[in-house]
Design a protein around this motif. Structure first.
Motif, PDB file in Angstrom:
ATOM      1  N   GLN A  77       0.827  -1.218   0.000  1.00 48.08           N
ATOM      2  CA  GLN A  77       0.000   0.000   0.000  1.00 48.08           C
ATOM      3  C   GLN A  77       0.861   1.268   0.000  1.00 48.08           C
ATOM      4  O   GLN A  77       0.518   2.259  -0.675  1.00 48.08           O
ATOM      5  CB  GLN A  77      -0.928   0.004   1.221  1.00 48.08           C
ATOM      6  N   TYR A  78       1.944   1.226   0.697  1.00 52.56           N
ATOM      7  CA  TYR A  78       2.796   2.417   0.756  1.00 52.56           C
ATOM      8  C   TYR A  78       3.449   2.677  -0.597  1.00 52.56           C
ATOM      9  O   TYR A  78       3.572   3.842  -1.023  1.00 52.56           O
ATOM     10  CB  TYR A  78       3.838   2.245   1.842  1.00 52.56           C
ATOM     11  N   ARG A  79       3.854   1.633  -1.281  1.00 57.11           N
ATOM     12  CA  ARG A  79       4.446   1.829  -2.609  1.00 57.11           C
ATOM     13  C   ARG A  79       3.417   2.426  -3.578  1.00 57.11           C
ATOM     14  O   ARG A  79       3.747   3.312  -4.378  1.00 57.11           O
ATOM     15  CB  ARG A  79       5.010   0.508  -3.133  1.00 57.11           C
ATOM     16  N   ARG A  80       2.170   1.948  -3.521  1.00 50.17           N
ATOM     17  CA  ARG A  80       1.132   2.495  -4.423  1.00 50.17           C
ATOM     18  C   ARG A  80       0.814   3.945  -4.080  1.00 50.17           C
ATOM     19  O   ARG A  80       0.635   4.789  -4.969  1.00 50.17           O
ATOM     20  CB  ARG A  80      -0.140   1.657  -4.319  1.00 50.17           C
ATOM     21  N   SER A  81       0.797   4.265  -2.783  1.00 53.53           N
ATOM     22  CA  SER A  81       0.513   5.647  -2.389  1.00 53.53           C
ATOM     23  C   SER A  81       1.601   6.596  -2.847  1.00 53.53           C
ATOM     24  O   SER A  81       1.322   7.751  -3.242  1.00 53.53           O
ATOM     25  CB  SER A  81       0.322   5.735  -0.876  1.00 53.53           C
ATOM     26  N   GLN A  82       2.829   6.137  -2.869  1.00 57.94           N
ATOM     27  CA  GLN A  82       3.913   6.991  -3.358  1.00 57.94           C
ATOM     28  C   GLN A  82       3.740   7.271  -4.855  1.00 57.94           C
ATOM     29  O   GLN A  82       3.993   8.387  -5.328  1.00 57.94           O
ATOM     30  CB  GLN A  82       5.268   6.333  -3.064  1.00 57.94           C
ATOM     31  N   GLU A  83       3.315   6.264  -5.588  1.00 55.58           N
ATOM     32  CA  GLU A  83       3.089   6.474  -7.033  1.00 55.58           C
ATOM     33  C   GLU A  83       1.943   7.448  -7.276  1.00 55.58           C
ATOM     34  O   GLU A  83       2.015   8.318  -8.170  1.00 55.58           O
ATOM     35  CB  GLU A  83       2.794   5.132  -7.685  1.00 55.58           C
ATOM     36  N   LEU A  84       0.873   7.334  -6.456  1.00 54.84           N
ATOM     37  CA  LEU A  84      -0.272   8.237  -6.627  1.00 54.84           C
ATOM     38  C   LEU A  84       0.065   9.665  -6.219  1.00 54.84           C
ATOM     39  O   LEU A  84      -0.410  10.624  -6.830  1.00 54.84           O
ATOM     40  CB  LEU A  84      -1.466   7.728  -5.810  1.00 54.84           C
ATOM     41  N   VAL A  85       0.913   9.799  -5.197  1.00 59.00           N
ATOM     42  CA  VAL A  85       1.341  11.151  -4.799  1.00 59.00           C
ATOM     43  C   VAL A  85       2.179  11.771  -5.901  1.00 59.00           C
ATOM     44  O   VAL A  85       2.066  12.971  -6.203  1.00 59.00           O
ATOM     45  CB  VAL A  85       2.118  11.102  -3.470  1.00 59.00           C
ATOM     46  N   ALA A  86       2.985  10.995  -6.586  1.00 56.97           N
ATOM     47  CA  ALA A  86       3.808  11.521  -7.683  1.00 56.97           C
ATOM     48  C   ALA A  86       2.942  11.976  -8.846  1.00 56.97           C
ATOM     49  O   ALA A  86       3.309  12.904  -9.573  1.00 56.97           O
ATOM     50  CB  ALA A  86       4.802  10.448  -8.129  1.00 56.97           C
ATOM     51  N   GLN A  87       1.744  11.357  -9.023  1.00 62.14           N
ATOM     52  CA  GLN A  87       0.845  11.741 -10.110  1.00 62.14           C
ATOM     53  C   GLN A  87      -0.215  12.743  -9.633  1.00 62.14           C
ATOM     54  O   GLN A  87      -1.145  13.041 -10.385  1.00 62.14           O
ATOM     55  CB  GLN A  87       0.168  10.497 -10.683  1.00 62.14           C
ATOM     56  N   ILE A  94      -3.532  11.685  -4.970  1.00 62.32           N
ATOM     57  CA  ILE A  94      -3.869  11.736  -3.552  1.00 62.32           C
ATOM     58  C   ILE A  94      -2.961  12.748  -2.882  1.00 62.32           C
ATOM     59  O   ILE A  94      -1.900  13.124  -3.409  1.00 62.32           O
ATOM     60  CB  ILE A  94      -3.727  10.358  -2.873  1.00 62.32           C
ATOM     61  N   ALA A  95      -3.389  13.145  -1.680  1.00 63.92           N
ATOM     62  CA  ALA A  95      -2.572  14.093  -0.917  1.00 63.92           C
ATOM     63  C   ALA A  95      -1.384  13.369  -0.289  1.00 63.92           C
ATOM     64  O   ALA A  95      -1.408  12.166  -0.025  1.00 63.92           O
ATOM     65  CB  ALA A  95      -3.428  14.768   0.147  1.00 63.92           C
ATOM     66  N   LYS A  96      -0.353  14.140  -0.009  1.00 62.13           N
ATOM     67  CA  LYS A  96       0.847  13.558   0.606  1.00 62.13           C
ATOM     68  C   LYS A  96       0.562  13.075   2.025  1.00 62.13           C
ATOM     69  O   LYS A  96       1.183  12.137   2.520  1.00 62.13           O
ATOM     70  CB  LYS A  96       1.970  14.588   0.612  1.00 62.13           C
ATOM     71  N   SER A  97      -0.405  13.674   2.685  1.00 63.45           N
ATOM     72  CA  SER A  97      -0.741  13.242   4.049  1.00 63.45           C
ATOM     73  C   SER A  97      -1.276  11.820   4.063  1.00 63.45           C
ATOM     74  O   SER A  97      -1.055  11.065   5.033  1.00 63.45           O
ATOM     75  CB  SER A  97      -1.762  14.196   4.655  1.00 63.45           C
ATOM     76  N   ALA A  98      -1.960  11.419   3.037  1.00 64.46           N
ATOM     77  CA  ALA A  98      -2.454  10.040   2.961  1.00 64.46           C
ATOM     78  C   ALA A  98      -1.287   9.046   2.877  1.00 64.46           C
ATOM     79  O   ALA A  98      -1.306   7.980   3.503  1.00 64.46           O
ATOM     80  CB  ALA A  98      -3.385   9.889   1.765  1.00 64.46           C
ATOM     81  N   ALA A  99      -0.265   9.408   2.112  1.00 69.73           N
ATOM     82  CA  ALA A  99       0.917   8.537   2.029  1.00 69.73           C
ATOM     83  C   ALA A  99       1.645   8.485   3.366  1.00 69.73           C
ATOM     84  O   ALA A  99       2.162   7.428   3.789  1.00 69.73           O
ATOM     85  CB  ALA A  99       1.839   9.025   0.932  1.00 69.73           C
TER      86      ALA A  99
END
Length: 391
Positions: A115-125, A128-133
């Protein structure tokens, strides 16, 4: 009576013809020995006791029931050999529970890492907000700590399971075994004692006067002999330890020697005689101990010259061994009085009593110092002083 007193005065007065000895009277009958030069070992002989180098009183660390006894009393065991088994069913269950919890937390940890790896990819695009990651990262770190705690719990369960098997900590001999399968044991109960027998040690006290010599002997690892009752030849060991304090009550210091004991000649608690050479007196003069006279001004003895004149000489006793004593103040080859010294006067004449070698009262070193032509008659009859008749 006046005639008797005159005769006594005449007997004490020196003869004008030189027939009487200095001091008057008949020469004292003595036995002589020749002083010898030799190397003398300074030996300390004391009684000691046999002690084990290692002795372990085996006790359980948990309260449990004995399921199996794997040894017999009096048996020799090796280090690590299994001795007792306790009921380990509860410990096995606890270990299985800890391992299952570890596997569960490790699976959750793997999911959070994904989940953390996917959140980092979504933050780069910017989906999602960085707080979610950051929230996912916090959950990931917490789960990693949980997995570490699970691993520690597994190790703790393994340690508790290890308490169910009791093994020999050292190689040695098993003592009495009074534990049987089904016995409930607890940490206050001694199961068995394991005692090391080979090698083994002998502990013995040494007078504090020999402390410096003993310390020097310990540095050179001197040999120590142990005399076992019922055994002909003494056992030889090595001086290994000298205690760091002197017992002020009895004035001794405790020493310990190590012996090879493959044949089990030495047994813990046994009393043996010990003998150790702490130093060597090289080239000293040795005389029979019977020659010494302990007077108020110190030790002395009588030395007889070729003219059969006795001279009292002060000496210093260096070391006594058996019936001999090493002294200073006497030269090797001189004749000393060993019997009859109570009748000798300084500067007086003596006559030598001849004794066969090995006869009672003969010098211990086999020399008598008998000189041909002494006052002893050739037929073995000694001249006796004249007797005074009473009026």
């Amino acid at each position: 009576m006046s005639a008797d007193k005159s005769a006594a005065r005449n007997a004490k007065a020196p003869s004008a013809k030189g027939g009487a000895v200095a001091g008057g009277g008949v020469p004292a009958l003595v036995t002589l020995a020749t002083a010898k030069k030799q190397d003398v070992p300074v030996t300390v002989q004391v009684n000691g006791s046999v002690v084990s180098l290692n002795s372990v009183d085996l006790r359980p660390q948990v309260t449990n029931t004995v399921s199996a006894v794997h040894v017999k009393e009096g048996q020799f065991v090796k280090a690590g050999q299994l001795l007792f088994s306790l009921d380990d069913r509860n410990d096995q269950a606890n270990l299985a529970r800890a391992r299952a919890q570890q596997q569960k937390d490790e699976a959750t940890l793997a999911d959070l890492e994904r989940q953390y790896r996917r959140s980092q990819e979504l933050v780069a695009q910017n989906f999602i907000a960085k707080s979610a990651a950051d929230a996912t990262l916090s959950q990931l770190e917490a789960q990693r700590a949980a997995v570490a705690a699970d691993r520690a719990a597994v190790q703790s369960a393994q340690v508790a399971l290890g308490y169910a098997t009791l093994r020999a900590p050292i190689a040695g001999r098993i003592g009495a075994v009074n534990i049987y399968p089904g016995t409930l044991v607890q940490p206050t109960l001694s199961l068995v004692t394991v005692t090391q027998l080979d090698p083994i040690a002998v502990s013995f006290p040494v007078p504090e006067g020999n402390l410096q010599d003993l310390l020097e002997a310990a540095r050179s690892r001197s040999k120590v002999e142990a005399v076992v009752p019922g055994r002909g030849e003494p056992l030889t060991g090595t001086l290994d330890f000298v205690d760091n304090t002197v017992d002020p009550q009895i004035g001794t210091v405790r020493a310990k020697a190590v012996f090879a004991n493959a044949d089990q000649s030495l047994w813990p608690g046994q009393f043996v005689g010990t003998r150790i050479t702490v130093r060597m007196l090289n080239g000293v003069t040795v005389v029979p101990a019977a020659a010494l006279m302990m007077l108020s001004d110190g030790a002395s003895l009588y030395v007889v010259d070729e003219a059969k004149t006795a001279t009292r000489r002060k000496v210093k006793a260096l070391h006594t061994f058996g019936t001999q004593v090493a002294v200073s103040g006497v030269e090797p080859g001189e004749q000393v009085v060993i019997e009859g010294s109570q009748n000798v006067r300084p500067g007086g004449k003596v006559r030598v009593h001849e004794k066969a070698p090995g006869a009672p009262g003969a010098p211990s070193n086999g020399t008598t110092g008998v000189t041909p032509g002494s006052a002893a008659s050739s037929d073995g009859t000694d001249a006796k002083p004249p007797r005074r008749e009473r009026a």
